[in-house]
Design an enzyme around this catalytic site. Structure first.
Site, mmCIF file in Angstrom:
data_model
loop_
_atom_site.group_PDB
_atom_site.id
_atom_site.type_symbol
_atom_site.label_atom_id
_atom_site.label_comp_id
_atom_site.label_asym_id
_atom_site.label_seq_id
_atom_site.Cartn_x
_atom_site.Cartn_y
_atom_site.Cartn_z
ATOM 1 N N HIS A 171 2.349 5.737 13.642
ATOM 2 C CA HIS A 171 1.310 6.132 12.684
ATOM 3 C C HIS A 171 -0.074 5.830 13.222
ATOM 4 C CE1 HIS A 171 0.759 1.923 11.773
ATOM 5 N NE2 HIS A 171 0.044 2.134 10.693
ATOM 6 N N ASP A 180 0.864 -1.189 0.000
ATOM 7 C CA ASP A 180 0.000 0.000 0.000
ATOM 8 C C ASP A 180 0.894 1.231 0.000
ATOM 9 O OD1 ASP A 180 -2.159 1.635 -0.004
ATOM 10 O OD2 ASP A 180 -2.936 1.034 1.952
ATOM 11 N N SER A 187 -8.055 4.048 17.322
ATOM 12 C CA SER A 187 -9.137 3.187 16.871
ATOM 13 C C SER A 187 -10.438 3.973 16.833
ATOM 14 C CB SER A 187 -9.287 1.989 17.814
ATOM 15 O OG SER A 187 -9.915 2.390 19.026
#
Length: 408
Positions: free
Chosen positions: A315, A67, A290
């Site tokens: 990150h 990615d 989250s």
């Protein structure tokens, strides 16, 4: 210093045995100058997530990962969260309809962009006409789509000011994935579009000399994928702002799967960050938690520890439970799961208690599978300062049980 030196790897936070072993392999392969693990680290493919490897004259397609240029864009709007909360459910419905989520999706609204006239498309032309045409068509079709896994479009309230923020998280989509697999194929002597056997979790990194023809081609292709990811995140933010009837008065935009040429310790290096955010002194970044936790805007500090981190930080919060552990093993023929530790009811109760309006997402993205963001931020307190704390009020992701061929 808040980090430990373990087998030559600088480790922030609690060491994960599997990720550390991968980092040691990276440190012993090629022209690695230093390998680091951020506090949100966990196992990845070849190079761990939350892993940073600093090279002398080499670049790693497997280190950057599949990615390419995955990252975040966040904007502060001119609205207060209270302006939209009464209509939040309807707004999240419109965002879910407006933005294309999921693997392999194409954008229903074709996006024309100057990116498609970029001279670096010549890299793919040099590989072959079929490769050039196939990847450019895929890139055109998917520009402005979000994908699945942990990719999202979120609305946030900043408790300190009441301001409404919008953020997203995704990368270069199928174009980046095929670019990564293509150059890994070429490095192994296979054709660009060959069906590759796939990387093993603990194999050594694939390395290219930056001054070689193949290394230069990958570097240019990677940067093109980076510009593509920026364009996609820009487009999605614009779409959400239109839904909200809002304008942005501040933006933060960064990659966390990428390789950068940077000066460190008096020489030029190539810093490969996989799941790690650049944090040079004064540099602003977004770090997401989250769906049941805070996210933050941070700024890099001018400290000895940040220099020792090669200007890198976390990150996100970092996984503590794999997708299969959380959601169970998927039978794609029957589209049923078995053996998961987290139920949908548990996830929905948790996000409702946190005050989040949720669209999509599976239990493998529930709050239970991640560390608390504050814990990993505390481990990097000497390298970054938190400027804005953001609390999610709306989270939109791909639906549960999407097949995800993207490996990181």
């Amino acid at each position: 210093m808040a980090y430990q030196d373990i087998q030559g790897v600088r480790v922030w936070g609690q060491p994960d045995t599997g990720a550390l072993a991968q980092a040691v392999t990276c440190s012993e392969t090629g022209q690695a100058i230093q390998t680091l693990l951020m506090a949100d680290h966990h196992k990845g493919y070849s190079q761990p997530i939350g892993g940073v490897v600093v090279y002398d004259g080499q670049i790693s397609p497997s280190g950057v990962g599949y990615d390419i240029a995955c990252g975040n864009k966040a904007v502060r709007t001119n609205l207060l969260a209270t302006d939209i909360k009464p209509q939040l459910a309807g707004i999240m419905d419109r965002i879910a309809r407006k933005i294309s989520f999921g693997i392999g999706r194409v954008n229903s609204e074709k996006v024309d962009h100057e990116l498609f006239d970029d001279p670096d498309w010549a890299v793919y032309g040099a590989v072959g006409k079929q490769e050039h045409d196939k990847l450019k068509t895929l890139a055109r079709d998917q520009l402005g789509t979000v994908g699945s896994g942990n990719h999202f479009v979120d609305l946030f309230e900043e408790p300190a000011t009441g301001r409404l923020w919008v953020a997203n998280h995704f990368g270069s989509r199928g174009f980046g994935h095929k670019t990564a697999s293509g150059f890994i194929n070429l490095a192994a002597g296979r054709s660009f579009l060959a069906n590759a056997p796939g990387e093993k979790m603990d194999q050594a990194p694939v390395l290219l000399q930056l001054d070689s023809e193949l290394g230069d081609m990958y570097y240019r292709a990677m940067k093109l994928a980076g510009r593509y990811a920026y364009a996609g995140r820009d487009y999605v933010i614009e779409q959400v702002l239109a839904v909200l009837g809002a304008e942005a008065d501040m933006e933060v935009h960064n990659h966390h799967n990428f390789a950068w040429k940077e000066q460190h310790e008096g020489r030029e290096t190539v810093v490969v960050r996989k799941g790690a955010t650049p944090s040079a002194p004064g540099q602003i970044g977004f770090i997401g938690g989250s769906m049941g936790d805070i996210s933050v805007i941070v700024r890099g500090k001018d400290t000895a520890e940040n220099r020792a981190a090669f200007y890198s930080t976390v990150h996100g919060a970092g996984r503590v439970m794999s997708r299969t552990q959380a959601a169970g093993k998927m039978n794609w023929k029957t589209r049923t799961r078995s053996g998961g530790q987290i139920t949908t009811e548990q996830m929905l109760r948790a996000v409702e208690a946190f005050g989040v309006e949720l669209r999509g997402a599976g239990t493998d993205e529930s709050p239970f599978v991640y560390r608390k963001l504050q814990d990993v931020l505390d481990a990097h307190a000497e390298t970054i300062e938190v400027l804005h704390v953001l609390k999610p009020i709306g989270v939109c992701m791909a639906g549960a049980d999407e097949f995800d061929p993207y490996k990181d």
